[in-house]
Design an enzyme around this catalytic site. Structure first.
Site, PDB file in Angstrom:
ATOM      1  N   LYS A 156       0.876  -1.178   0.000  1.00 22.53           N
ATOM      2  CA  LYS A 156       0.000   0.000   0.000  1.00 22.53           C
ATOM      3  C   LYS A 156       0.912   1.226   0.000  1.00 22.53           C
ATOM      4  O   LYS A 156       1.224   1.790   1.053  1.00 22.53           O
ATOM      5  CB  LYS A 156      -0.909  -0.064   1.237  1.00 22.53           C
ATOM      6  CG  LYS A 156      -2.270   0.527   0.993  1.00 22.53           C
ATOM      7  CD  LYS A 156      -3.233   0.179   2.095  1.00 22.53           C
ATOM      8  CE  LYS A 156      -4.268   1.263   2.272  1.00 22.53           C
ATOM      9  NZ  LYS A 156      -5.028   1.605   1.072  1.00 22.53           N
TER      10      LYS A 156
HETATM   11  N1  PMP Z   1      -7.766  -2.096  -3.403  1.00 23.55           N
HETATM   12  C1  PMP Z   1      -7.189  -0.885  -3.272  1.00 23.55           C
HETATM   13  C2  PMP Z   1      -6.510  -0.287  -4.449  1.00 23.55           C
HETATM   14  C3  PMP Z   1      -7.234  -0.219  -2.039  1.00 23.55           C
HETATM   15  O1  PMP Z   1      -6.656   0.975  -1.891  1.00 23.55           O
HETATM   16  C4  PMP Z   1      -7.901  -0.811  -0.952  1.00 23.55           C
HETATM   17  C5  PMP Z   1      -7.973  -0.105   0.367  1.00 23.55           C
HETATM   18  N2  PMP Z   1      -6.842  -0.382   1.147  1.00 23.55           N
HETATM   19  C6  PMP Z   1      -8.492  -2.070  -1.139  1.00 23.55           C
HETATM   20  C7  PMP Z   1      -8.398  -2.683  -2.385  1.00 23.55           C
HETATM   21  C8  PMP Z   1      -9.190  -2.764  -0.028  1.00 23.55           C
HETATM   22  O2  PMP Z   1      -8.254  -3.132   0.952  1.00 23.55           O
HETATM   23  P1  PMP Z   1      -8.656  -3.311   2.483  1.00 23.55           P
HETATM   24  O3  PMP Z   1      -9.872  -4.149   2.499  1.00 23.55           O
HETATM   25  O4  PMP Z   1      -7.489  -3.978   3.078  1.00 23.55           O
HETATM   26  O5  PMP Z   1      -8.927  -1.946   3.015  1.00 23.55           O
END
Ligand code: PMP
Length: 296
Positions: A156
């Site tokens: 991320k």
């Molecule tokens: N895809 C992207 C590109 C994101 O930024 C996020 C948010 N973090 C997610 C999927 C979903 O991830 P999570 O469920 O871990 O928040």
């Protein structure tokens, strides 16, 4: 613009709790200039019992660490200590239903070289209770997700979100609520900040990992499906099959589980309240609040 902080807000940064308005970041920082930083998006909830609970806190702080390591950023923090500091940030700011944003960033460095240390900040702000009743009008983006051969897409990283900003702003400029992006092969990938599922004939489908950020909420949805006896299939998904779905939703820490009204103006035929997806949404809402699904 949202009000993220005021003169009383306290954040955690580099081992100390300090006033948000007094914290400083270096204008010569490598993260700011090159999008070379990593972060998390985490939610805390007021539970059914009235306590404050951060949802899947270990998973999020472990991903923060893995994201930093993937980008060769030094990472000197212990997950349990950061979780403790985060609970303290919530307590100091009197927050229960909150969004938590840890950010790991680089020091002043205008070159591309590796740094001897990283910095951390943990911020939090109020996020109201989830309603989940508004359905999204989604647009197929003209932007593709970053190529995994160009970026560590399971990290991320701050710079990856330029892609998200472009896609989301394009969708809104065209009168939609949100974008859906394909991967570099043209298959369905994810939203700018959320994963995608669709429902067809009593089963749920979601893109396989490889060209997406494998979200913690996506994993939770798969767990919920297993618990509820709903078959959930991970596979390569085309935009054509998604347009023939009964229903679809985004899921992510901030988005939670949010249903779609339409994709490129094609309205999903099954009433959201009568879908399995709605059951999953209710179960998610209960799980984060540690409540009984029936009571939600
Ligand atoms: N895809 C992207 C590109 C994101 O930024 C996020 C948010 N973090 C997610 C999927 C979903 O991830 P999570 O469920 O871990 O928040």
């Amino acid at each position: 613009m949202a009000n993220y902080y005021d003169s009383n807000t306290v954040i955690f940064t580099n081992g100390k709790f300090v006033k948000a308005g007094e914290a400083r970041m270096d204008l010569y920082g490598q993260s700011l200039h090159y999008g070379y930083g990593v972060f998390e998006g985490i939610r805390s909830y007021k539970t059914a019992a009235g306590t404050t609970a951060i949802f899947k806190e270990k998973e999020h702080f472990e991903r923060l660490k893995q994201s930093a390591l993937a980008l060769n950023m030094p990472y000197a923090w212990d997950t349990d200590a950061l979780i403790e500091a985060t609970y303290e940030v919530l307590r100091l700011n009197n927050l229960q239903d909150a969004y938590i944003r840890p950010l790991v960033y680089a020091p002043a460095n205008m070159s591309f070289s590796r740094n001897a240390e990283s910095h951390i900040a943990i911020m939090a702000w109020e996020m109201g209770p989830f309603l989940g009743d508004k359905l999204l009008r989604v647009m197929t983006s003209s932007f593709q997700r970053p190529n995994p051969k160009g970026f560590h897409i399971t990290a991320k990283a701050t710079g990856h979100y330029v892609n998200s900003i472009l896609a989301s702003q394009e969708a809104k400029a065209n009168g939609f609520d949100e974008a859906l992006l394909m991967d570099m092969t043209g298959a369905v990938a994810e939203g700018p900040g959320a994963n995608v599922f669709y429902e067809k004939d009593g089963k749920l489908y979601t893109p396989s990992t490889g060209n997406i950020l494998p979200g913690i909420t996506r994993a939770t949805v798969l767990e919920i499906c297993a618990d509820l006896g709903i078959e959930a299939i991970e596979k390569k998904i085309t935009i054509e099959e998604l347009k023939k779905a009964d229903a679809a939703f985004f899921c992510g820490t901030a988005a939670e589980v949010i249903g779609w009204e339409s994709l490129d103006h094609i309205v999903f035929p099954v009433n959201w309240n009568h879908t399995l997806s709605r059951k999953v949404q209710k179960a998610y809402s209960a799980r984060v609040k540690q409540a009984d699904a029936i009571a939600v």
